[in-house]
Write a protein that holds these residues in place. Structure first.
Motif, PDB file in Angstrom:
ATOM      1  N   ALA A   1       0.822  -1.210   0.000  1.00 58.23           N
ATOM      2  CA  ALA A   1       0.000   0.000   0.000  1.00 58.23           C
ATOM      3  C   ALA A   1       0.862   1.269   0.000  1.00 58.23           C
ATOM      4  O   ALA A   1       0.677   2.155  -0.842  1.00 58.23           O
ATOM      5  CB  ALA A   1      -0.926  -0.018   1.221  1.00 58.23           C
ATOM      6  N   PHE A   2       1.833   1.361   0.913  1.00 55.80           N
ATOM      7  CA  PHE A   2       2.623   2.588   1.052  1.00 55.80           C
ATOM      8  C   PHE A   2       3.523   2.815  -0.156  1.00 55.80           C
ATOM      9  O   PHE A   2       3.591   3.924  -0.687  1.00 55.80           O
ATOM     10  CB  PHE A   2       3.474   2.520   2.323  1.00 55.80           C
ATOM     11  CG  PHE A   2       2.741   2.981   3.562  1.00 55.80           C
ATOM     12  CD1 PHE A   2       3.050   4.166   4.168  1.00 55.80           C
ATOM     13  CD2 PHE A   2       1.740   2.204   4.100  1.00 55.80           C
ATOM     14  CE1 PHE A   2       2.381   4.591   5.305  1.00 55.80           C
ATOM     15  CE2 PHE A   2       1.059   2.603   5.239  1.00 55.80           C
ATOM     16  CZ  PHE A   2       1.375   3.806   5.847  1.00 55.80           C
TER      17      PHE A   2
ATOM     18  N   GLY B   1       3.173   1.621  -3.162  1.00 51.94           N
ATOM     19  CA  GLY B   1       2.330   1.903  -4.314  1.00 51.94           C
ATOM     20  C   GLY B   1       1.880   3.356  -4.339  1.00 51.94           C
ATOM     21  O   GLY B   1       1.897   4.020  -5.390  1.00 51.94           O
ATOM     22  N   LEU B   2       1.489   3.879  -3.184  1.00 50.50           N
ATOM     23  CA  LEU B   2       1.066   5.286  -3.100  1.00 50.50           C
ATOM     24  C   LEU B   2       2.226   6.235  -3.409  1.00 50.50           C
ATOM     25  O   LEU B   2       2.041   7.276  -4.050  1.00 50.50           O
ATOM     26  CB  LEU B   2       0.497   5.578  -1.716  1.00 50.50           C
ATOM     27  CG  LEU B   2      -0.868   4.943  -1.409  1.00 50.50           C
ATOM     28  CD1 LEU B   2      -1.223   5.130   0.058  1.00 50.50           C
ATOM     29  CD2 LEU B   2      -1.956   5.551  -2.299  1.00 50.50           C
ATOM     30  N   LEU B   3       3.443   5.881  -2.950  1.00 47.89           N
ATOM     31  CA  LEU B   3       4.606   6.705  -3.271  1.00 47.89           C
ATOM     32  C   LEU B   3       4.879   6.723  -4.779  1.00 47.89           C
ATOM     33  O   LEU B   3       5.234   7.763  -5.342  1.00 47.89           O
ATOM     34  CB  LEU B   3       5.837   6.178  -2.535  1.00 47.89           C
ATOM     35  CG  LEU B   3       5.935   6.521  -1.049  1.00 47.89           C
ATOM     36  CD1 LEU B   3       7.143   5.841  -0.434  1.00 47.89           C
ATOM     37  CD2 LEU B   3       6.023   8.025  -0.842  1.00 47.89           C
TER      38      LEU B   3
ATOM     39  N   VAL C   1       2.639   6.378  -7.148  1.00 45.54           N
ATOM     40  CA  VAL C   1       1.603   7.221  -7.752  1.00 45.54           C
ATOM     41  C   VAL C   1       1.941   8.702  -7.560  1.00 45.54           C
ATOM     42  O   VAL C   1       1.793   9.514  -8.480  1.00 45.54           O
ATOM     43  CB  VAL C   1       0.226   6.902  -7.128  1.00 45.54           C
ATOM     44  CG1 VAL C   1      -0.816   7.920  -7.571  1.00 45.54           C
ATOM     45  CG2 VAL C   1      -0.218   5.502  -7.529  1.00 45.54           C
ATOM     46  N   LEU C   2       2.422   9.065  -6.371  1.00 44.35           N
ATOM     47  CA  LEU C   2       2.799  10.446  -6.107  1.00 44.35           C
ATOM     48  C   LEU C   2       3.934  10.895  -7.016  1.00 44.35           C
ATOM     49  O   LEU C   2       3.941  12.031  -7.517  1.00 44.35           O
ATOM     50  CB  LEU C   2       3.202  10.596  -4.634  1.00 44.35           C
ATOM     51  CG  LEU C   2       3.566  12.000  -4.155  1.00 44.35           C
ATOM     52  CD1 LEU C   2       2.408  12.968  -4.403  1.00 44.35           C
ATOM     53  CD2 LEU C   2       3.929  11.979  -2.680  1.00 44.35           C
ATOM     54  N   ASP C   3       4.914  10.022  -7.250  1.00 45.04           N
ATOM     55  CA  ASP C   3       6.005  10.350  -8.167  1.00 45.04           C
ATOM     56  C   ASP C   3       5.483  10.583  -9.584  1.00 45.04           C
ATOM     57  O   ASP C   3       5.935  11.488 -10.293  1.00 45.04           O
ATOM     58  CB  ASP C   3       7.053   9.225  -8.170  1.00 45.04           C
ATOM     59  CG  ASP C   3       8.182   9.487  -7.188  1.00 45.04           C
ATOM     60  OD1 ASP C   3       8.324  10.636  -6.741  1.00 45.04           O
ATOM     61  OD2 ASP C   3       8.904   8.534  -6.860  1.00 45.04           O
TER      62      ASP C   3
END
Length: 327
Positions: A170-171, A173-175, A177-179
């Protein structure tokens, strides 16, 4: 496998009443020296040598811990390193920094009290921990035999592994997406460079590098590695440190020493996912309390690692810390 094995071993040690005695001993000492509970002091000391599996050492006490105790456990876990990964850092740097092993062990030991200090500043104790005081009295349902204790401990380790894996996915993957979003914004703004969270953190960590004692000429390179550790773990950061030392990229020999000490910790988003996932898997009923202090624990761990780097900068001199000539 290490997590499951360690958890099973802890289950056996609790069945034999060994761990409660150790926790009482830590409570007796640390109550007088640092005013922290025996459970969090034991977990902090264990984190000097092991990683997330250290939380299983205080598993029976997790359900009744205070928010401040949770913050200390999370901070200590992220500010220190496990002995297995410490060996990997030594492999990266031993050619250019022959004495790195001793310094990284020193860094991990120094990080433990630094973690306690920072965590208690950010989340002060406002309750009464169960294991605080000389006479610790805590009861739990004891298994009927040693085999059952091992089985229950191993099953708790499996729950911990599942929680770790779930939050890592989860974490991270979210990073990612943010990049992607930052790259898109950079493209829309006509930037010639690719925007990323790592690049943004480089500018944020630059002044901290200077405050630790890194010369300004090397601060940008140090900030890049510290920012990289925060979002991409310390392993690629150590690899880039070794590469920079081999290429002679540092203008001053004190810079890689301070950076090596500062990077010696799990203070990054992936580690936050690991420790939060592991603890909440063991005590799901305390998930809100753990989540509430998680980000402050990451901040405290980062500050603890920066404190260790500052200590290295204060005591650095060429005769004490040897770096291979030509780097």
């Amino acid at each position: 496998p290490v997590i499951i094995f360690f958890s099973a071993g802890m289950g056996l040690l609790y069945y034999w009443n060994i761990m409660p005695v150790i926790i009482r001993g830590f409570a007796w000492v640390f109550t007088r020296l640092m005013r922290i509970s025996g459970a969090e002091s034991l977990c902090t000391a264990s984190n000097i040598f092991v990683g997330i599996e250290a939380t299983t050492a205080v598993r029976p006490y997790l359900a009744k811990m205070t928010r401040s105790e949770f913050c200390t456990i999370l901070t200590a876990g992220m500010a220190t390193v496990a002995s297995s990964t410490l060996g990997l850092y030594v492999l990266f740097l031993q050619d250019t920094f022959p004495t790195i092993a001793g310094h990284l062990i020193s860094a991990s030991i120094l990080s433990a009290p630094a973690a306690i200090v920072m965590s208690k500043i950010l989340v002060p104790e406002d309750g009464t921990p169960v294991t605080l005081g000389r006479q610790v009295r805590f009861t739990w349902e004891r298994e009927s035999g040693a085999i059952e204790a091992v089985i229950n401990g191993a099953m708790a380790g499996v729950k911990l592994v599942v929680g770790v894996c779930a939050l890592l996915i989860a974490f991270l993957g979210l990073l990612a997406v943010l990049d992607l979003l930052l790259r898109g914004v950079g493209s829309c703004c006509g930037s010639q460079e690719s925007w990323s969270l790592r690049g943004l953190l480089q500018y944020i960590m630059w002044p901290f590098a200077v405050l630790m004692g890194v010369p300004p000429s090397d601060a940008a390179l140090a900030g890049n590695m510290l920012g990289e550790r925060l979002v991409a773990t310390e392993i690629p950061a150590y690899a880039h440190l070794a590469e920079a030392m081999q290429n002679g990229a540092f203008a001053h020999p004190r810079s890689p020493v301070i950076i090596a000490y500062t990077l010696c910790g799990f203070a990054h988003v992936a580690s936050l996912a690991i420790f939060v996932g592991g603890i909440t898997a063991l005590v799901p009923q305390r998930r809100p309390d753990v989540a509430q202090v998680a980000l402050r624990a990451l901040l405290a761990a980062t500050l603890a690692c920066l404190m260790v780097g500052a200590v290295a900068g204060i005591f650095y001199h060429s005769a004490a810390i040897y770096i291979q000539s030509g780097t």
